[in-house]
Write a protein that holds these residues in place. Structure first.
Motif, PDB file in Angstrom:
ATOM      1  N   GLU A   1      -7.613  -5.049  -5.678  1.00  0.00           N
ATOM      2  CA  GLU A   1      -8.188  -5.771  -4.541  1.00  0.00           C
ATOM      3  C   GLU A   1      -7.273  -5.851  -3.319  1.00  0.00           C
ATOM      4  O   GLU A   1      -7.499  -6.665  -2.439  1.00  0.00           O
ATOM      5  CB  GLU A   1      -8.651  -7.169  -4.951  1.00  0.00           C
ATOM      6  CG  GLU A   1      -9.807  -7.150  -5.939  1.00  0.00           C
ATOM      7  CD  GLU A   1     -11.027  -6.385  -5.412  1.00  0.00           C
ATOM      8  OE1 GLU A   1     -11.425  -6.595  -4.254  1.00  0.00           O
ATOM      9  OE2 GLU A   1     -11.574  -5.567  -6.170  1.00  0.00           O
ATOM     10  N   LYS A   2      -6.251  -5.012  -3.260  1.00  0.00           N
ATOM     11  CA  LYS A   2      -5.373  -4.945  -2.087  1.00  0.00           C
ATOM     12  C   LYS A   2      -5.416  -3.529  -1.530  1.00  0.00           C
ATOM     13  O   LYS A   2      -5.292  -2.557  -2.282  1.00  0.00           O
ATOM     14  CB  LYS A   2      -3.938  -5.319  -2.439  1.00  0.00           C
ATOM     15  CG  LYS A   2      -3.781  -6.765  -2.838  1.00  0.00           C
ATOM     16  CD  LYS A   2      -2.341  -7.095  -3.132  1.00  0.00           C
ATOM     17  CE  LYS A   2      -2.228  -8.543  -3.577  1.00  0.00           C
ATOM     18  NZ  LYS A   2      -0.866  -8.905  -3.926  1.00  0.00           N
TER      19      LYS A   2
ATOM     20  N   MET B   1     -10.844   5.548   7.459  1.00  0.00           N
ATOM     21  CA  MET B   1     -11.102   5.947   6.084  1.00  0.00           C
ATOM     22  C   MET B   1     -10.687   7.396   5.859  1.00  0.00           C
ATOM     23  O   MET B   1     -10.567   8.146   6.820  1.00  0.00           O
ATOM     24  CB  MET B   1     -12.583   5.764   5.792  1.00  0.00           C
ATOM     25  CG  MET B   1     -12.942   4.294   5.744  1.00  0.00           C
ATOM     26  SD  MET B   1     -14.690   4.041   5.560  1.00  0.00           S
ATOM     27  CE  MET B   1     -15.200   3.983   7.267  1.00  0.00           C
ATOM     28  N   PRO B   2     -10.479   7.750   4.596  1.00  0.00           N
ATOM     29  CA  PRO B   2     -10.694   6.980   3.375  1.00  0.00           C
ATOM     30  C   PRO B   2      -9.578   5.969   3.134  1.00  0.00           C
ATOM     31  O   PRO B   2      -8.508   6.058   3.719  1.00  0.00           O
ATOM     32  CB  PRO B   2     -10.682   8.050   2.285  1.00  0.00           C
ATOM     33  CG  PRO B   2      -9.822   9.139   2.824  1.00  0.00           C
ATOM     34  CD  PRO B   2     -10.042   9.129   4.307  1.00  0.00           C
ATOM     35  N   ALA B   3      -9.865   5.029   2.256  1.00  0.00           N
ATOM     36  CA  ALA B   3      -8.880   4.018   1.880  1.00  0.00           C
ATOM     37  C   ALA B   3      -8.886   3.869   0.365  1.00  0.00           C
ATOM     38  O   ALA B   3      -9.903   4.088  -0.289  1.00  0.00           O
ATOM     39  CB  ALA B   3      -9.208   2.680   2.531  1.00  0.00           C
ATOM     40  N   ILE B   4      -7.728   3.510  -0.171  1.00  0.00           N
ATOM     41  CA  ILE B   4      -7.601   3.244  -1.603  1.00  0.00           C
ATOM     42  C   ILE B   4      -7.226   1.776  -1.767  1.00  0.00           C
ATOM     43  O   ILE B   4      -6.262   1.302  -1.158  1.00  0.00           O
ATOM     44  CB  ILE B   4      -6.534   4.138  -2.263  1.00  0.00           C
ATOM     45  CG1 ILE B   4      -6.894   5.620  -2.092  1.00  0.00           C
ATOM     46  CG2 ILE B   4      -6.385   3.787  -3.746  1.00  0.00           C
ATOM     47  CD1 ILE B   4      -5.820   6.572  -2.582  1.00  0.00           C
TER      48      ILE B   4
ATOM     49  N   LYS C   1      -0.159  -3.940 -13.788  1.00  0.00           N
ATOM     50  CA  LYS C   1      -1.374  -3.671 -14.539  1.00  0.00           C
ATOM     51  C   LYS C   1      -2.467  -3.323 -13.538  1.00  0.00           C
ATOM     52  O   LYS C   1      -2.748  -4.079 -12.631  1.00  0.00           O
ATOM     53  CB  LYS C   1      -1.784  -4.874 -15.381  1.00  0.00           C
ATOM     54  CG  LYS C   1      -2.979  -4.586 -16.228  1.00  0.00           C
ATOM     55  CD  LYS C   1      -3.317  -5.724 -17.150  1.00  0.00           C
ATOM     56  CE  LYS C   1      -4.534  -5.333 -17.960  1.00  0.00           C
ATOM     57  NZ  LYS C   1      -5.035  -6.447 -18.742  1.00  0.00           N
ATOM     58  N   ILE C   2      -3.058  -2.168 -13.711  1.00  0.00           N
ATOM     59  CA  ILE C   2      -4.113  -1.705 -12.819  1.00  0.00           C
ATOM     60  C   ILE C   2      -5.444  -2.284 -13.306  1.00  0.00           C
ATOM     61  O   ILE C   2      -5.968  -1.867 -14.329  1.00  0.00           O
ATOM     62  CB  ILE C   2      -4.187  -0.160 -12.783  1.00  0.00           C
ATOM     63  CG1 ILE C   2      -2.838   0.455 -12.435  1.00  0.00           C
ATOM     64  CG2 ILE C   2      -5.279   0.289 -11.836  1.00  0.00           C
ATOM     65  CD1 ILE C   2      -2.336   0.171 -11.056  1.00  0.00           C
ATOM     66  N   GLU C   3      -5.948  -3.266 -12.595  1.00  0.00           N
ATOM     67  CA  GLU C   3      -7.225  -3.891 -12.946  1.00  0.00           C
ATOM     68  C   GLU C   3      -8.397  -3.121 -12.355  1.00  0.00           C
ATOM     69  O   GLU C   3      -9.428  -2.978 -12.995  1.00  0.00           O
ATOM     70  CB  GLU C   3      -7.266  -5.337 -12.431  1.00  0.00           C
ATOM     71  CG  GLU C   3      -6.258  -6.248 -13.075  1.00  0.00           C
ATOM     72  CD  GLU C   3      -6.616  -6.614 -14.502  1.00  0.00           C
ATOM     73  OE1 GLU C   3      -7.801  -6.510 -14.876  1.00  0.00           O
ATOM     74  OE2 GLU C   3      -5.704  -6.985 -15.247  1.00  0.00           O
ATOM     75  N   SER C   4      -8.234  -2.671 -11.097  1.00  0.00           N
ATOM     76  CA  SER C   4      -9.333  -1.968 -10.447  1.00  0.00           C
ATOM     77  C   SER C   4      -8.794  -1.019  -9.388  1.00  0.00           C
ATOM     78  O   SER C   4      -7.757  -1.266  -8.782  1.00  0.00           O
ATOM     79  CB  SER C   4     -10.300  -2.955  -9.799  1.00  0.00           C
ATOM     80  OG  SER C   4      -9.674  -3.628  -8.724  1.00  0.00           O
TER      81      SER C   4
ATOM     82  N   GLY D   1     -15.207  -5.677   4.892  1.00  0.00           N
ATOM     83  CA  GLY D   1     -14.658  -6.868   4.244  1.00  0.00           C
ATOM     84  C   GLY D   1     -13.195  -6.705   3.857  1.00  0.00           C
ATOM     85  O   GLY D   1     -12.459  -7.679   3.746  1.00  0.00           O
ATOM     86  N   TYR D   2     -12.768  -5.470   3.670  1.00  0.00           N
ATOM     87  CA  TYR D   2     -11.366  -5.190   3.362  1.00  0.00           C
ATOM     88  C   TYR D   2     -10.539  -5.023   4.632  1.00  0.00           C
ATOM     89  O   TYR D   2      -9.327  -4.837   4.557  1.00  0.00           O
ATOM     90  CB  TYR D   2     -11.245  -3.930   2.495  1.00  0.00           C
ATOM     91  CG  TYR D   2     -11.659  -4.139   1.061  1.00  0.00           C
ATOM     92  CD1 TYR D   2     -10.772  -4.690   0.134  1.00  0.00           C
ATOM     93  CD2 TYR D   2     -12.931  -3.799   0.633  1.00  0.00           C
ATOM     94  CE1 TYR D   2     -11.153  -4.886  -1.174  1.00  0.00           C
ATOM     95  CE2 TYR D   2     -13.319  -3.996  -0.681  1.00  0.00           C
ATOM     96  CZ  TYR D   2     -12.429  -4.541  -1.580  1.00  0.00           C
ATOM     97  OH  TYR D   2     -12.805  -4.739  -2.892  1.00  0.00           O
TER      98      TYR D   2
END
Length: 111
Positions: free
Chosen positions: A90-91, A83-86, A32-35, A77-78
């Motif tokens: 939250e992972k 970059m870029p990053a996907i 499930k894709i939350e974000s 923080g990640y």
């Protein structure tokens, strides 16, 4: 009643409640894709990645917002240095190169 003895195919329901629940449009496979977030510095490559992710989400019919984050404190923080990053759910899923729309779709399907 169908002609010539052919039966009308019944819809197959893959849900345990026999279809009485609502379909989750954020679900891709078993995930499930939350974000979804695109982390970037605001450069052309980062904008291109953001647009490719938006295109992939639209093509797949996923009902989630795609955030484009350029705040370097948030990006750090990640733990992303390239970059870029996907970021999916939250992972950090991928960083350092621009994925084409089809590659983003494959990433979301296999995540």
């Amino acid at each position: 009643m169908a002609l010539f003895g052919k039966k009308k195919e019944e819809e197959k329901v893959s849900c345990c409640c026999n279809g009485s629940c609502e379909t989750d449009t954020n679900a891709v496979g078993d995930i499930k894709i939350e974000s979804i977030k695109v982390l970037g510095a605001g450069c052309k490559s980062c904008h291109d990645q953001y647009q490719n992710v938006i295109n992939a989400v639209a093509e797949m019919g996923i009902a989630t917002d795609v955030q484009y984050i350029t705040d370097m404190e948030v990006v750090m923080g990640y733990g992303v240095m390239s970059m870029p990053a996907i970021v999916i759910n939250e992972k950090v899923a991928v960083y350092g190169n621009v994925l084409k729309t089809k590659e983003v779709i494959e990433l979301l399907k296999g995540y």
